[in-house]
Design a protein around this motif. Structure first.
Motif, PDB file in Angstrom:
ATOM      1  N   TRP A 183       0.831  -1.206   0.000  1.00  0.00           N
ATOM      2  CA  TRP A 183       0.000   0.000   0.000  1.00  0.00           C
ATOM      3  C   TRP A 183       0.868   1.259   0.000  1.00  0.00           C
ATOM      4  O   TRP A 183       0.565   2.242  -0.698  1.00  0.00           O
ATOM      5  CB  TRP A 183      -0.929   0.007   1.210  1.00  0.00           C
ATOM      6  N   ARG A 184       1.951   1.234   0.773  1.00  0.00           N
ATOM      7  CA  ARG A 184       2.861   2.387   0.783  1.00  0.00           C
ATOM      8  C   ARG A 184       3.430   2.633  -0.617  1.00  0.00           C
ATOM      9  O   ARG A 184       3.524   3.783  -1.082  1.00  0.00           O
ATOM     10  CB  ARG A 184       3.999   2.146   1.768  1.00  0.00           C
ATOM     11  N   SER A 185       3.846   1.562  -1.265  1.00  0.00           N
ATOM     12  CA  SER A 185       4.438   1.675  -2.591  1.00  0.00           C
ATOM     13  C   SER A 185       3.437   2.235  -3.601  1.00  0.00           C
ATOM     14  O   SER A 185       3.791   3.060  -4.457  1.00  0.00           O
ATOM     15  CB  SER A 185       4.933   0.296  -3.050  1.00  0.00           C
ATOM     16  N   LEU A 186       2.177   1.800  -3.497  1.00  0.00           N
ATOM     17  CA  LEU A 186       1.134   2.287  -4.401  1.00  0.00           C
ATOM     18  C   LEU A 186       0.961   3.797  -4.258  1.00  0.00           C
ATOM     19  O   LEU A 186       0.852   4.520  -5.255  1.00  0.00           O
ATOM     20  CB  LEU A 186      -0.180   1.572  -4.087  1.00  0.00           C
ATOM     21  N   MET A 187       0.977   4.276  -3.031  1.00  0.00           N
ATOM     22  CA  MET A 187       0.811   5.711  -2.798  1.00  0.00           C
ATOM     23  C   MET A 187       2.026   6.496  -3.266  1.00  0.00           C
ATOM     24  O   MET A 187       1.900   7.563  -3.889  1.00  0.00           O
ATOM     25  CB  MET A 187       0.541   5.974  -1.319  1.00  0.00           C
ATOM     26  N   ALA A 188       3.202   5.969  -2.979  1.00  0.00           N
ATOM     27  CA  ALA A 188       4.430   6.656  -3.379  1.00  0.00           C
ATOM     28  C   ALA A 188       4.550   6.733  -4.897  1.00  0.00           C
ATOM     29  O   ALA A 188       4.982   7.759  -5.444  1.00  0.00           O
ATOM     30  CB  ALA A 188       5.641   5.949  -2.784  1.00  0.00           C
ATOM     31  N   SER A 189       4.150   5.667  -5.583  1.00  0.00           N
ATOM     32  CA  SER A 189       4.245   5.641  -7.046  1.00  0.00           C
ATOM     33  C   SER A 189       3.324   6.665  -7.697  1.00  0.00           C
ATOM     34  O   SER A 189       3.568   7.099  -8.825  1.00  0.00           O
ATOM     35  CB  SER A 189       3.904   4.239  -7.566  1.00  0.00           C
ATOM     36  N   ALA A 190       2.253   7.050  -6.971  1.00  0.00           N
ATOM     37  CA  ALA A 190       1.329   8.061  -7.494  1.00  0.00           C
ATOM     38  C   ALA A 190       1.812   9.477  -7.199  1.00  0.00           C
ATOM     39  O   ALA A 190       1.168  10.446  -7.611  1.00  0.00           O
ATOM     40  CB  ALA A 190      -0.061   7.850  -6.898  1.00  0.00           C
ATOM     41  N   GLY A 191       2.929   9.603  -6.498  1.00  0.00           N
ATOM     42  CA  GLY A 191       3.512  10.913  -6.230  1.00  0.00           C
ATOM     43  C   GLY A 191       3.197  11.487  -4.870  1.00  0.00           C
ATOM     44  O   GLY A 191       3.568  12.635  -4.582  1.00  0.00           O
TER      45      GLY A 191
END
Length: 267
Positions: A183-191
């Motif tokens: 979930w952290r990675s998903l948010m980070a990838s969106a900026g």
């Protein structure tokens, strides 16, 4: 990031539509953590009086009504199900929230709002069902104002799940949970930046308590009456669905928690 075991069970639109059709007929769309989780999100996203909040996957409108009444914000809610949107509008009418809560049918992957419109975007137990989660996350970031927050409450693996557990989630709901790192990675990838997470480990008693607070005893009793009525009048498809998905794995709570995740859009 912990990888989810490969599953032989495919998530089909038919399975997803049947599950959500049953939910709409039942009239209950509780999310794990209940209003306690919603309030935690509201605090972490700095929702206050006058904030304009987008609620993605508004369901029956209970969460939206709670946000408006307790935190003084205004809400726009979307759901992909016309029946859910109708329930949400009825809830807002019941709570006399005219002008403070409005709802429309929309897809999280293509939000019908301009850039930089909302003070916060709230998503609870929705992303696990979305086919293209990165696209939906990009949409949340697009419509939230610079410097403001996207907040999520999502089912989170507490440890690497077994294939049986993964298949159960897919067969019942078409859901694809992630672990905290996912979930952290998903948010980070969106900026998103300043990403924070708090993972909770519930038990059956606390889940039942949260559901009752979210629904209310009278409405829960009415909903269960509808549910058993659905079973009595059920089609062969529904009976097969229930047979395939009940009972749940006995050790499911060993793997399933929920996480409160927030991230801030760059200024």
């Amino acid at each position: 990031m912990t990888k989810t075991p490969e599953s032989t069970a495919e998530t089909t639109p038919e399975k997803e539509s049947l599950y959500f059709d049953l939910q709409a007929s039942w009239g209950i769309t509780n999310h794990i953590g209940g209003f306690r989780a919603t309030d935690e999100l509201a605090q972490r996203c700095y929702i206050k009086s006058g904030s304009l909040v987008l609620v993605v996957g508004c369901g029956n409108g209970k969460t939206s009504a709670h946000l408006v009444k307790k935190h003084g914000c205004c809400v726009k809610g979307i759901d992909i199900s016309p029946r859910m949107v109708n329930l949400a509008r009825k809830q807002a009418e019941k709570d006399k929230l005219a002008g403070r809560a409005e709802f429309q049918v929309a897809d999280a992957q293509a939000l019908p709002f301009p850039d930089n419109e909302f003070n916060a975007v709230i998503v609870e137990s929705v992303n696990v069902f979305i086919p293209d989660m990165p696209q939906a996350m990009a949409e949340y970031v697009r419509v939230v104002k610079p410097g403001k927050y996207v907040g999520m409450n999502e089912i989170t693996w507490l440890q690497p799940p077994t294939t049986r557990i993964v298949e159960y989630f897919q067969a019942t709901m078409g859901a694809r949970p992630l672990d905290e790192a996912g979930w952290r990675s998903l948010m980070a990838s969106a900026g998103l930046r300043e990403i924070a997470a708090q993972v909770h480990t519930p038990n059956m008693l606390t889940m039942w308590r949260d559901e009752m607070r979210q629904t209310g005893l009278r409405e829960a009793a009415t909903a269960w009456g509808k549910f058993f009525g659905i079973l009595v009048r059920s089609s062969p498809e529904i009976r097969e669905f229930i047979k395939r998905t009940w009972p749940p794995p006995w050790n499911i709570m060993k793997y399933m928690g929920y996480g409160i995740y927030t991230g801030r859009k760059s200024i």
